[in-house]
Scaffold this motif. Sequence first.
Motif, short mmCIF file in Angstrom:
data_model
loop_
_atom_site.label_atom_id
_atom_site.label_comp_id
_atom_site.label_asym_id
_atom_site.label_seq_id
_atom_site.Cartn_x
_atom_site.Cartn_y
_atom_site.Cartn_z
N SER A 92 11.62 -5.70 85.41
CA SER A 92 10.40 -6.03 84.69
C SER A 92 10.65 -7.16 83.71
N ARG A 93 9.59 -7.54 83.04
CA ARG A 93 9.69 -8.52 81.96
C ARG A 93 9.44 -7.78 80.65
N LEU A 94 10.19 -8.15 79.64
CA LEU A 94 10.01 -7.60 78.31
C LEU A 94 9.46 -8.69 77.40
N LEU A 95 8.66 -8.31 76.45
CA LEU A 95 8.08 -9.29 75.55
C LEU A 95 9.12 -9.95 74.65
N HIS A 96 10.22 -9.24 74.36
CA HIS A 96 11.20 -9.78 73.42
C HIS A 96 12.37 -10.51 74.09
N ALA A 97 12.37 -10.59 75.42
CA ALA A 97 13.51 -11.19 76.12
C ALA A 97 13.01 -12.19 77.17
N LEU A 100 13.50 -12.02 83.63
CA LEU A 100 13.47 -10.66 84.13
C LEU A 100 14.61 -9.83 83.55
N THR A 101 14.35 -8.56 83.37
CA THR A 101 15.38 -7.60 82.98
C THR A 101 15.35 -6.45 83.96
N ALA A 102 16.44 -5.71 84.03
CA ALA A 102 16.51 -4.55 84.91
C ALA A 102 17.08 -3.38 84.12
N HIS A 103 16.68 -2.20 84.53
CA HIS A 103 17.20 -0.99 83.90
C HIS A 103 17.53 0.01 85.00
N ILE A 104 18.74 0.53 84.96
CA ILE A 104 19.14 1.57 85.90
C ILE A 104 18.52 2.87 85.40
N GLN A 105 17.53 3.35 86.12
CA GLN A 105 16.84 4.58 85.73
C GLN A 105 17.64 5.81 86.15
N GLU A 106 18.21 5.75 87.34
CA GLU A 106 18.98 6.88 87.86
C GLU A 106 20.14 6.36 88.68
N ILE A 107 21.28 7.00 88.51
CA ILE A 107 22.42 6.80 89.39
C ILE A 107 22.96 8.18 89.69
N VAL A 108 22.99 8.52 90.98
CA VAL A 108 23.44 9.85 91.39
C VAL A 108 24.43 9.68 92.53
N VAL A 109 25.57 10.32 92.39
CA VAL A 109 26.58 10.36 93.44
C VAL A 109 26.81 11.82 93.78
N ASP A 110 26.82 12.12 95.07
CA ASP A 110 27.03 13.49 95.51
C ASP A 110 28.30 14.05 94.88
N GLU A 111 28.21 15.28 94.40
CA GLU A 111 29.34 15.93 93.74
C GLU A 111 30.61 15.90 94.58
N SER A 112 30.47 15.95 95.91
CA SER A 112 31.64 16.03 96.79
C SER A 112 32.41 14.72 96.90
N VAL A 113 31.83 13.61 96.45
CA VAL A 113 32.51 12.32 96.59
C VAL A 113 32.64 11.56 95.27
N ARG A 114 32.39 12.23 94.16
CA ARG A 114 32.52 11.56 92.87
C ARG A 114 33.98 11.15 92.64
N GLY A 115 34.15 10.02 91.99
CA GLY A 115 35.49 9.51 91.71
C GLY A 115 36.09 8.70 92.86
N GLN A 116 35.28 8.42 93.90
CA GLN A 116 35.78 7.69 95.06
C GLN A 116 35.18 6.29 95.19
N GLY A 117 34.58 5.78 94.12
CA GLY A 117 34.08 4.41 94.12
C GLY A 117 32.63 4.25 94.54
N VAL A 118 31.93 5.34 94.81
CA VAL A 118 30.54 5.24 95.25
C VAL A 118 29.66 4.66 94.15
N GLY A 119 29.81 5.14 92.93
CA GLY A 119 29.01 4.63 91.81
C GLY A 119 29.25 3.15 91.56
N GLY A 134 17.50 -13.60 89.68
CA GLY A 134 17.50 -14.29 88.40
C GLY A 134 17.33 -13.38 87.20
N VAL A 135 17.66 -12.10 87.39
CA VAL A 135 17.57 -11.14 86.28
C VAL A 135 18.60 -11.52 85.22
N GLN A 136 18.18 -11.53 83.95
CA GLN A 136 19.03 -11.96 82.84
C GLN A 136 19.96 -10.86 82.32
#
Length: 168
Positions: A92-97, A100-119, A134-136
């Motif tokens: 999205s665009r923010l009035l103060h910046a 474009l800006t981006a925000h990671i709303q959710e990041i989920v990695v299956d419990e069985s493979v956490r710590g293996q580089g998926v994230g 062109g996100v800043q």
Amino acid sequence: MIIHTRRAEREDAYELFALARQYTTGRTAISKDDFIVTLDNVLKYRDQETNVLFVAYSDEKVTVRSLDGLVEKSDEPDVRNKVVGYTLMTVSRLLHASGLTAHIQEIVVDESVRGQGVGERLMQVNERYCNVRGVQQISASTARIGSFFNHIGYEPVGEHYRKVLGHG
């Protein structure tokens, strides 16, 4: 384990729902009906590029399962690679910046493979996407995985607050 990434598709609904149920925020987990409406909207308005949903998948094969009609059934079972994680990012665009800006709303990695580089792999694909668009800046809020974000080059810049509104 080799991890691949791509944009999410309707056929990912069953596995995405299972992953979304692993995402704990202290609130009641999302219901299947609410999840279907949300996923349908994210995918329907994909061309507007406001919500960007990436999945990570492994070489393990699974049969596509329907989540209440989101996937059309065929006579032949569809076999595809297993989804092991996802990110939902808003652009999205923010009035103060500027730009474009981006925000990671959710990041989920299956419990069985956490710590293996998926994230890390998921964050790389988000960063590449943002570079092309062109996100800043990219931001993320977390109460549990700050060390993960520090590890991949993010720095803390504030606090995260939430108020759950009591509707209905």
